[in-house]
Design an enzyme around this catalytic site. Structure first.
Site, mmCIF file in Angstrom:
data_model
loop_
_atom_site.group_PDB
_atom_site.id
_atom_site.type_symbol
_atom_site.label_atom_id
_atom_site.label_comp_id
_atom_site.label_asym_id
_atom_site.label_seq_id
_atom_site.Cartn_x
_atom_site.Cartn_y
_atom_site.Cartn_z
ATOM 1 N N GLU A 27 37.085 45.347 40.108
ATOM 2 C CA GLU A 27 36.096 44.308 39.836
ATOM 3 C C GLU A 27 34.786 44.723 40.499
ATOM 4 O O GLU A 27 34.792 45.284 41.605
ATOM 5 C CB GLU A 27 36.558 42.965 40.422
ATOM 6 C CG GLU A 27 35.499 41.867 40.266
ATOM 7 C CD GLU A 27 36.002 40.475 40.615
ATOM 8 O OE1 GLU A 27 36.917 40.355 41.435
ATOM 9 O OE2 GLU A 27 35.460 39.501 40.052
ATOM 10 N N CYS A 220 36.810 36.728 39.204
ATOM 11 C CA CYS A 220 35.731 35.783 38.927
ATOM 12 C C CYS A 220 34.744 36.350 37.920
ATOM 13 O O CYS A 220 34.161 35.626 37.125
ATOM 14 C CB CYS A 220 35.007 35.447 40.218
ATOM 15 S SG CYS A 220 36.060 34.550 41.367
ATOM 16 N N ASN A 343 41.413 33.443 34.540
ATOM 17 C CA ASN A 343 41.566 33.885 35.926
ATOM 18 C C ASN A 343 41.525 32.678 36.848
ATOM 19 O O ASN A 343 40.463 32.056 36.974
ATOM 20 C CB ASN A 343 40.436 34.854 36.307
ATOM 21 C CG ASN A 343 40.504 35.259 37.761
ATOM 22 O OD1 ASN A 343 41.459 35.914 38.175
ATOM 23 N ND2 ASN A 343 39.516 34.858 38.543
ATOM 24 N N GLU A 344 42.635 32.358 37.425
ATOM 25 C CA GLU A 344 42.709 31.292 38.439
ATOM 26 C C GLU A 344 42.202 29.955 37.902
ATOM 27 O O GLU A 344 41.820 29.067 38.669
ATOM 28 C CB GLU A 344 41.907 31.671 39.696
ATOM 29 C CG GLU A 344 42.357 32.944 40.362
ATOM 30 C CD GLU A 344 41.645 33.232 41.679
ATOM 31 O OE1 GLU A 344 40.637 32.563 41.959
ATOM 32 O OE2 GLU A 344 42.115 34.111 42.414
HETATM 33 O O1 AHR Z 1 39.446 39.603 44.492
HETATM 34 C C1 AHR Z 1 38.346 38.792 44.742
HETATM 35 C C2 AHR Z 1 38.362 37.475 43.982
HETATM 36 O O2 AHR Z 1 39.399 36.678 44.439
HETATM 37 C C3 AHR Z 1 38.593 37.558 42.510
HETATM 38 O O3 AHR Z 1 37.440 37.794 41.806
HETATM 39 C C4 AHR Z 1 39.124 36.199 42.173
HETATM 40 O O4 AHR Z 1 40.006 36.218 41.095
HETATM 41 C C5 AHR Z 1 39.799 35.753 43.444
HETATM 42 O O5 AHR Z 1 39.434 34.496 43.797
#
Ligand code: AHR
Length: 782
Positions: A27, A220, A343-344
């Site tokens: 990321e 994120c 994601n989450e």
């Molecule tokens: O790994 C860092 C962040 O942690 C990621 O972007 C997110 O998915 C999580 O909250």
């Protein structure tokens, strides 16, 4: 020394270890891509930085301008740009010099070539641009580039460095010449004569992990801060100047120079399968204003984009997006098998609606792709449960679990997946890391990774997070690989990850471990109840601790104000708190001060949007249950709080409403853990991969016994007392549990070993160690 540890490997359990189990998650966080893996050395070469990236940033961020007189010689323009997706460029009137320091200096190596490139058009006069890399007055490398023509054209030159050094890129325009300039780039030239895409030392560190897959682009980043920030893959393929820049949700700029094309190419170079993640039609739940859905009328085109991504990866060259892939230089499909969706995310009605529509479309059009669902940011709590309920409802094949927890939590959860149902969704542990960045964090991860491998019929993929962090430019700690301009600094967790992925078994075997007694977890330590208000002044009144009234107190800033002393496991605290100035809320701590065990209640956590209960111990912490959304603390508005501990139960009422009711996890910690699997060696013989974690302060004499079976020693060997088992392996050991830290090199030393024995092998596991052995029987003597 503690008594002997015996690990008896039993027969195969019937679980096959997923060949995709160990992968990486890339990321653009901590300057992982721009300023990191991206070999680009010019920062803001496109002049597209803006205040959306960071307050005070703009087209000239990263640049300095030198003019010899007071005349205006530089204009930031957007009229008739090189490309509408790259609208900002500079108009320069010589004499003028532009300087760029890249990320902490522009590095060159003696004798190496660095390719400078840019787009330009002449608006006045004619002549050449001089490009130099200077370390103060020393010119490390230089080239002259002649510019001609009044339409945008591309220019490039190779600079041969005279000496090693880090300097500043200078672009010098002579007197009387006017040019428009954009997309300034400098990259090292590789052995094949092409400008490098990836920074070689970071690429090598990733390759050494031998990842089975690469998850990308987030996190994120995939679903973005706000709808306008959702990552759209189509904006990230094609020539660099056609890619749409955006702000990075981690507080910097994303040039998209490492986009989907580079991602697929990276996967190919690493021999890893791609696991792209797309937003589930909803932006990040942490966006101010909440998780907004893509408007209904835009959903068909969003879904089409997701299907096009799969076609881009897998379609034949006769398909529209397969043809584009071929035009971009890659006719062969990339063989996409997984797609992360969301994601989450909070499981809201909007989420369900958008997820269902996208998922149905992918399932119908691409049965070859497994869609991975999402179950919140934590390994338990309301989002996690709602995510799992939804996953079962929708019959999702795999869900993405995340856990950033203390080493204690990891050691308490080595049986986590043993109890998971064997039907229904499987698990991708998409993000995990033990708090800290010390030896004990890495060993805690190893202990849980052994469990993931053992229960790989449930856990099909796993990736540590975050992967990369540039020293001085990071937003998240801990990370797997640290780096700066010159060095790559792998962490202790990296060493652990590498030992898992480079030595993999196929069939899981049962292991009966003798002498690995679990360690009890501490309850709360006796201490005090205290309050603080890091960003406010808060008055606490009507205080009662264990039935005794206490005097009014005021807290202002980080320093805690003590209300009373309390015992270890039972106490009741009530008070009314009123903020008199400042922002956000306050914190109530109960238990030990210092490294002992205590609880912290945050009233006004997460930008004053929730209440949160946190369990601290041994210098680390874990959320106890999930943060609970809340209206927040307001100046002049009293808040009534009651905190009751009857260990392991803790309850919190705010303004009379029960907000947290938590039973703390009292399971003991498994600090000595063993796992085993088997595989066929190149010569066809069966060998066992055995992993042993010793996260204790005691060295352990250890015997690893192989199961009886085919290949057992011949009677003659037994009669002559001949060793029939050989093993080779690596033992990683740290001097102490708290050695190491973020941005420091791994404190683990790796020692290789060759062992022989009868029916098994013996070794001493050092304190704070992790060993991986490959064991086999030698062929019986005739
Ligand atoms: O790994 C860092 C962040 O942690 C990621 O972007 C997110 O998915 C999580 O909250």
């Amino acid at each position: 020394m503690a008594h002997k540890l015996v690990a008896r490997i039993g027969s195969a359990t019937g679980t096959t270890i997923s060949p995709d189990l160990w992968g990486i998650f890339l990321e653009d966080l901590n300057d992982a891509l721009d300023g990191g893996l991206n070999a680009e050395q010019v920062r803001n070469g496109d002049f597209e930085f803006s205040r959306l990236d960071q307050h005070g940033w703009g087209p000239l961020t990263g640049w300095q301008v030198d003019v010899p007189d007071d005349r205006t010689r530089l204009w930031v323009r957007t009229q008739e740009p090189l490309h509408p997706n790259n609208p900002t460029y500079l108009r320069l009137l010589g004499p003028v010099t532009l300087r760029n320091e890249g990320w902490d200096g522009v590095g060159v190596r003696a004798g190496a070539s660095h390719r400078i490139g840019f787009a330009a058009r002449v608006v006045d006069g004619a002549g050449s641009v001089r490009v130099t890399i200077r370390d103060r007055s020393d010119v490390l490398a230089e080239a002259t580039v002649e510019i001609a023509g009044d339409t945008w054209s591309w220019y490039s030159a190779d600079l041969q460095a005279r000496a090693d050094g880090r300097g500043v890129l200078n672009v010098e325009l002579p007197e009387g010449m006017g040019v428009d300039l954009d997309v300034v780039s400098m990259r090292p030239v590789g052995p094949d004569g092409e400008a490098l895409t990836f920074r070689p030392d970071l690429l090598a560190a990733l390759a050494d992990l031998r990842p089975s897959f690469v998850r990308f682009p987030g996190g994120c980043l995939a679903h973005g801060t706000g709808l306008e920030n959702i990552y759209h893959w189509k904006d990230t393929v094609g020539p660099r100047h056609t890619r749409r820049h955006t702000f990075n949700p981690w507080g910097y700029h994303q040039s998209m120079s490492i986009g989907y094309l580079e991602y697929f190419s990276l996967c190919e170079q690493l021999g890893a399968t791609p696991v792209p993640v797309v937003a589930a039609g909803v932006c990040c739940q942490n966006t101010p204003g909440g998780p907004r859905p893509i408007p209904d009328e835009e959903m068909p085109s969003y879904i089409a984009d997701v299907l096009d991504l799969i076609e881009f990866a897998n379609g034949s060259v006769a398909s529209p997006w397969g043809a584009i892939r071929a035009q971009l230089g890659h006719p062969e499909p990339y063989g996409l098998r997984y797609l992360g969706l969301g994601n989450e995310d909070q499981i809201t009605d909007d989420f369900r609606d958008r997820y269902t529509r996208i998922d149905e479309a992918v399932r119908a059009a691409h049965p070859e792709v497994t869609v991975i669902g999402t179950v919140g940011p934590s390994p338990s709590g309301s989002d996690f449960e709602a995510g799992w309920r939804y996953a079962r409802e929708r019959d999702i094949t795999l869900v993405d679990e995340h856990f950033y927890c203390s080493p204690r939590w990891f050691h308490q959860n080595t049986d986590r997946y043993a109890d998971y149902p064997r039907s229904g969704p499987g698990v991708y542990v998409g993000e995990y890391a033990a708090h800290g960045r010390q030896v004990r964090s890495a060993l805690a991860e190893a202990a849980l990774m052994i469990a993931m491998e053992r229960d790989s019929d449930v856990v099909r993929l796993a990736s540590y997070a975050p992967l990369l962090a540039r020293n001085g430019h990071s937003q998240w700690v801990p990370d797997l690989i640290y780096f700066d301009a010159e060095r790559v600094v792998p962490s202790a967790s990296y060493d652990v990850q590498r030992l898992f992925s480079t030595e993999r078994g196929v069939e899981v075997h049962a292991v009966d471990v003798e002498g690995a007694d679990p360690a009890p977890v501490p309850t709360l330590d006796p201490g005090t109840v205290r309050v603080s208000a890091p960003t406010a002044t808060v008055c606490f009144r009507d205080i009662e601790v264990d039935g005794v009234a206490r005097p009014e107190q005021t807290a202002s800033g980080e320093d805690a104000v003590e209300l009373a002393t309390v015992g270890a496991t039972r106490s009741a605290v009530t008070f009314t708190a009123e903020r008199t100035s400042g922002t956000d809320g306050f914190v109530v701590e109960l238990g030990a001060t210092g490294p002992g065990a205590f609880l912290a209640l945050h009233v006004g956590a997460w930008q004053n949007k929730s209440t949160m209960l946190v369990r601290h111990g041994d210098g680390q912490h874990d959320n106890a249950g999930s943060p609970e959304p809340w209206v927040g603390v307001t100046t002049g508005v009293p808040v009534e709080v009651r905190l009751e501990v009857d260990w392991p139960r803790t309850r919190v009422w705010v303004d009379g409403r029960l907000r947290h009711d938590v039973a703390h996890d009292e399971r003991p910690e498994r600090r000595v853990v063993a796992g085993a699997s088997s595989r066929a060696a190149v010569d066809g013989a069966v060998e066992h991969v055995v992993r042993l974690v010793n996260a204790t302060a005691a060295a352990r004499e250890t015997r690893v016994e192989l199961p009886a079976g085919a290949g057992d020693a011949a009677a003659a060997d037994i009669a002559h007392d001949i060793a029939d088992v050989t093993a080779s392996g690596t033992v990683l050991a740290g001097a102490g549990p708290d050695d190491g830290g973020p941005f420091e090199a791994s404190p683990m030393t790796a020692v290789t070993c060759e062992l022989t024995g009868k029916g098994g092998v013996e070794l001493t596991l050092p304190p704070w160690s992790f060993a991986v052995l490959v064991i086999r029987r030698r062929a019986p003597r005739g």
